[in-house]
Motif scaffolding. Structure first.
Motif, PDB file in Angstrom:
ATOM      1  N   THR A 115       0.861  -1.184   0.000  1.00 15.35           N
ATOM      2  CA  THR A 115       0.000   0.000   0.000  1.00 15.35           C
ATOM      3  C   THR A 115       0.895   1.230   0.000  1.00 15.35           C
ATOM      4  O   THR A 115       1.701   1.415   0.917  1.00 15.35           O
ATOM      5  CB  THR A 115      -0.917   0.026   1.241  1.00 15.35           C
ATOM      6  N   LEU A 116       0.771   2.049  -1.032  1.00 14.76           N
ATOM      7  CA  LEU A 116       1.533   3.291  -1.141  1.00 14.76           C
ATOM      8  C   LEU A 116       0.712   4.434  -0.571  1.00 14.76           C
ATOM      9  O   LEU A 116      -0.470   4.576  -0.908  1.00 14.76           O
ATOM     10  CB  LEU A 116       1.833   3.617  -2.600  1.00 14.76           C
ATOM     11  N   ALA A 117       1.328   5.264   0.253  1.00 12.77           N
ATOM     12  CA  ALA A 117       0.641   6.432   0.808  1.00 12.77           C
ATOM     13  C   ALA A 117       1.462   7.682   0.527  1.00 12.77           C
ATOM     14  O   ALA A 117       2.685   7.682   0.673  1.00 12.77           O
ATOM     15  CB  ALA A 117       0.441   6.267   2.313  1.00 12.77           C
ATOM     16  N   ALA A 118       0.774   8.739   0.101  1.00 11.24           N
ATOM     17  CA  ALA A 118       1.405  10.043  -0.119  1.00 11.24           C
ATOM     18  C   ALA A 118       0.299  11.078  -0.226  1.00 11.24           C
ATOM     19  O   ALA A 118      -0.882  10.742  -0.336  1.00 11.24           O
ATOM     20  CB  ALA A 118       2.274  10.033  -1.374  1.00 11.24           C
ATOM     21  N   THR A 124      -2.846  10.195   1.551  1.00  6.66           N
ATOM     22  CA  THR A 124      -2.745  10.338   3.012  1.00  6.66           C
ATOM     23  C   THR A 124      -1.778  11.449   3.365  1.00  6.66           C
ATOM     24  O   THR A 124      -0.666  11.501   2.842  1.00  6.66           O
ATOM     25  CB  THR A 124      -2.239   9.037   3.661  1.00  6.66           C
ATOM     26  N   ASP A 125      -2.178  12.324   4.242  1.00  8.13           N
ATOM     27  CA  ASP A 125      -1.294  13.331   4.827  1.00  8.13           C
ATOM     28  C   ASP A 125      -0.873  12.797   6.194  1.00  8.13           C
ATOM     29  O   ASP A 125      -1.694  12.720   7.113  1.00  8.13           O
ATOM     30  CB  ASP A 125      -2.027  14.661   4.967  1.00  8.13           C
ATOM     31  N   VAL A 126       0.399  12.423   6.325  1.00 11.12           N
ATOM     32  CA  VAL A 126       0.842  11.786   7.571  1.00 11.12           C
ATOM     33  C   VAL A 126       0.823  12.732   8.758  1.00 11.12           C
ATOM     34  O   VAL A 126       0.965  12.294   9.902  1.00 11.12           O
ATOM     35  CB  VAL A 126       2.251  11.162   7.411  1.00 11.12           C
ATOM     36  N   ARG A 127       0.638  14.016   8.522  1.00 11.24           N
ATOM     37  CA  ARG A 127       0.506  14.963   9.631  1.00 11.24           C
ATOM     38  C   ARG A 127      -0.863  14.865  10.298  1.00 11.24           C
ATOM     39  O   ARG A 127      -1.056  15.371  11.400  1.00 11.24           O
ATOM     40  CB  ARG A 127       0.722  16.397   9.125  1.00 11.24           C
ATOM     41  N   ASP A 128      -1.810  14.217   9.618  1.00 10.54           N
ATOM     42  CA  ASP A 128      -3.190  14.100  10.077  1.00 10.54           C
ATOM     43  C   ASP A 128      -3.400  12.732  10.712  1.00 10.54           C
ATOM     44  O   ASP A 128      -3.415  11.707  10.027  1.00 10.54           O
ATOM     45  CB  ASP A 128      -4.124  14.281   8.873  1.00 10.54           C
ATOM     46  N   LYS A 129      -3.553  12.699  12.040  1.00  9.34           N
ATOM     47  CA  LYS A 129      -3.661  11.422  12.750  1.00  9.34           C
ATOM     48  C   LYS A 129      -4.841  10.595  12.275  1.00  9.34           C
ATOM     49  O   LYS A 129      -4.737   9.378  12.123  1.00  9.34           O
ATOM     50  CB  LYS A 129      -3.770  11.671  14.258  1.00  9.34           C
TER      51      LYS A 129
END
Length: 338
Positions: free
Chosen positions: A43-46, A73-78
């Motif tokens: 699964t790619l997230a970016a 996905t914004d990894v800053r957003d829990k």
């Protein structure tokens, strides 16, 4: 609590479910490619949907029998990170391997970047790794293969690099997080690998942002990142990173120059700091533009000065990597999206 699993170097990754953040281009894309070569479901997230679409297409072309998903996905957003893992686990039957790779690079004097720039670096690099780790750990504990987590730090986190201070500070925090999580998670059968790459030829100079004397900052950074004797082939780096994760290594420092810098700083920190101070005489001053702009906007269309011609020659391999690793395809509108 899960029964602790023995850490065996020979464990296979075949059939495991992997999540890679910052996976749409550069090193993250290459790590995903390597995981798929070892028969992982990836699964790619970016953050960028268009980049993710291109990345997914590239991986499906290379691995027509493989399994790859993409998740904006914004990894800053829990909450977004929690949704990422919930959906990956539902689609793939769990999560076994997680690579926290998302990051940004700001190249400028510290006073030009300002506190907002440091906040941005900590938000994406450190808090992104923290959010990813804390959301991933419950799934990794449930992994029948024994979960594996890798946090991508940097040699810049092992010693401070002038004109890269926000990046260095955030990567130093990632390194501390990785070591601490290793100590706390091993009893649950989850291994944590701290990865500290040196310079790699990924084409990242086009997505790094530059301030101050932008063209001179771009020139030194892109040339150094593309010099074969200093930088490392990114595909080879990805292979070594995935192997380290497979073998559950605690720590991996990539490139001879990075290992030398790590040892020198550990043995003689004052001397290392003085040498670092001496190198700043070769870097641009703080005068110039305070607004940070991506390298793809700063890069001169045709080298004019001697320095720009040297940069062009020195970064030829890095420029080629940018075309191959999905770094050079963003439109002008996409480049200015947050």
């Amino acid at each position: 609590m899960a029964t602790p699993l023995p850490f065996q170097a020979s464990e296979s990754l075949h059939g495991l479910s992997a999540v890679v953040t910052g996976g749409s281009r550069g090193l993250g894309l290459l790590i995903a490619d390597e995981l798929m070569s070892r028969d992982c479901h990836v699964t790619l997230a970016a953050r960028d949907a268009a980049e993710l679409q291109r990345a997914g297409a590239l991986l499906r072309q290379r691995h027509p029998e493989g399994s790859v998903r993409t998740a904006v996905t914004d990894v800053r957003d829990k909450k977004a990170v929690a949704d990422l893992f919930q959906q990956a686990a539902a689609a793939c039957g769990g999560v076994d391997v997680v690579i926290a790779n998302a990051g940004i690079i700001q190249v400028a004097p510290a006073e030009t970047v300002g506190t907002a720039g440091f906040d941005d670096a900590m938000g994406t690099i450190f808090h992104g790794a923290l959010n990813t780790s804390l959301e991933a750990l419950p799934y990794l504990r449930e992994s029948q293969a024994g979960g594996r987590l890798a946090l991508i730090g940097s040699v810049g986190g092992l010693l401070a690099v002038p004109h890269l201070l926000p990046y260095s500070c955030a990567k130093a925090a990632v390194g501390a997080l990785a070591e601490g999580l290793y100590a706390e998670s091993a009893r649950d059968g989850v291994s944590v690998t701290a990865v500290h790459p040196g310079l790699m030829r990924t084409g990242s100079h086009l997505h790094a942002v530059f301030g101050g004397d932008r063209r001179r900052e771009f020139a030194w950074f892109s040339a150094l990142a593309g010099t074969p004797l200093v930088s490392m082939d990114a595909r080879r780096a990805a292979d070594r990173i995935v192997t380290a994760v497979q073998r559950r290594r605690l720590r991996l420092v990539l490139t001879p120059a990075a290992r030398l810098a790590d040892k020198a700083h550990g043995l003689a920190p004052v001397l290392t700091a003085r040498l670092s101070h001496a190198t700043t005489a070769l870097l641009p001053t703080a005068d110039g533009e305070r607004e940070l702009r991506p390298g793809i906007d700063v890069e001169p269309a045709a080298p004019r000065t001697l320095g720009e011609r040297l940069r062009s020659a020195g970064s030829a391999l890095n420029d080629r990597a940018a075309r191959v690793y999905n770094e050079r395809h963003r439109t002008a509108a996409e480049r200015h999206q947050p």
